[in-house]
Design an enzyme around this catalytic site. Sequence first.
Site, short mmCIF file in Angstrom:
data_model
loop_
_atom_site.label_atom_id
_atom_site.label_comp_id
_atom_site.label_asym_id
_atom_site.label_seq_id
_atom_site.Cartn_x
_atom_site.Cartn_y
_atom_site.Cartn_z
N ILE A 97 61.09 -13.11 3.43
CA ILE A 97 61.72 -13.65 4.64
C ILE A 97 63.07 -14.29 4.30
CG2 ILE A 97 60.58 -15.90 4.47
CD1 ILE A 97 60.34 -15.88 7.52
N GLY A 153 56.88 -11.46 2.62
CA GLY A 153 56.78 -10.45 3.66
C GLY A 153 56.72 -9.04 3.12
N ASP A 156 53.16 -8.15 2.92
CA ASP A 156 52.68 -7.83 4.26
C ASP A 156 53.04 -6.39 4.62
OD1 ASP A 156 51.74 -10.54 5.35
OD2 ASP A 156 53.77 -11.02 4.72
N GLU A 176 53.89 -17.38 0.33
CA GLU A 176 53.95 -18.28 1.48
C GLU A 176 53.50 -19.71 1.20
OE1 GLU A 176 54.27 -14.22 3.27
OE2 GLU A 176 53.23 -15.15 1.57
N ASP A 184 51.14 -15.10 7.55
CA ASP A 184 50.63 -14.91 8.91
C ASP A 184 50.98 -13.57 9.54
OD1 ASP A 184 53.33 -15.39 9.18
OD2 ASP A 184 53.14 -17.08 10.54
#
Length: 307
Positions: A97, A153, A156, A176, A184
């Site tokens: 991110i 991310g 993810d 994170e 999340d």
Amino acid sequence: MTFLFRTSFRKQGLLIPVLNAVRGMSTGSPTPPFTTLSISRPADTITHVEFCRPEKRNAMNKAFWSEMVDCFNQIAEDKECRVVVFSGAGKIFTAGIDLMDMAGDIMQPEGDDTARISWNLRQIIVKYQESFSVIEKCPKPVIVAIHGACIGGGVDLITASDIRLCTQDAWFQVKEVDIGLAADVGTLQRLPKVIGNRSLVNELALTARKMYADEAKSCGLVSRVFPDKETMMAGALEMAGEIASRSPVAVQGTKINLIFSRDHSVQESLNYMATWNMSMLQTHDLMKSAQAAMEKKSLKDIIFSKL
């Protein structure tokens, strides 16, 4: 849909060697209208999506999250495309991110009171979740090619993909907890099902330690490790060509049913499969594939209609 920067390339017949096709896959800049993604066609049925913010280590800014949804929704509808290869430009796959760019959304959501702030923040989180869920929802198989760092991310993103390849210098980090939040947008939900080792997932998520390529291969996060990025991209392109040569009815049906079976019981999945194939078995592709097998022909020589 028509993507720009298309090049032509034939598998096995090789009008252009695979490595030459690989060298032409990176445009070095985003493809309009996108500002973070470069889209190319290394082969008629293969779409290459490249995360293209190398000067920012491919950090995920606001534009990236919405462009991923637009891009993969277009790919899902693109009848020419049968397989997707996703990679990152520059020195690493992604730094995760972009905190500087995203801070406003995360740290200062709109709202007059706790309920309204929470409501708006939830909508933001759900929107970001869709940026990677759209990879999973896309019926075309997605091969992700990871080099260097894959942080936050990035994990993810890759866990929403179908096939994961990496270079020997790749490393992975569920980052994170180091920035004060629980992941999340998919890692905590998908990673346990990808590697099947709850203890290892808990360790990675709670300590934010780095996992290197050999461990990623041994635990099942990736299926192949390559010595360098160029070799990996050639391997990804070759694999994509193998998949693209099969019936798109069979390939896309296989992806959809694999994902369904991951989230449902065996009996539920068998019932879904029976309903799926009661229509899909009526495809002409079945006869074409069977005839090719009997005649010992390569499926690369068989023409399947677009889906």
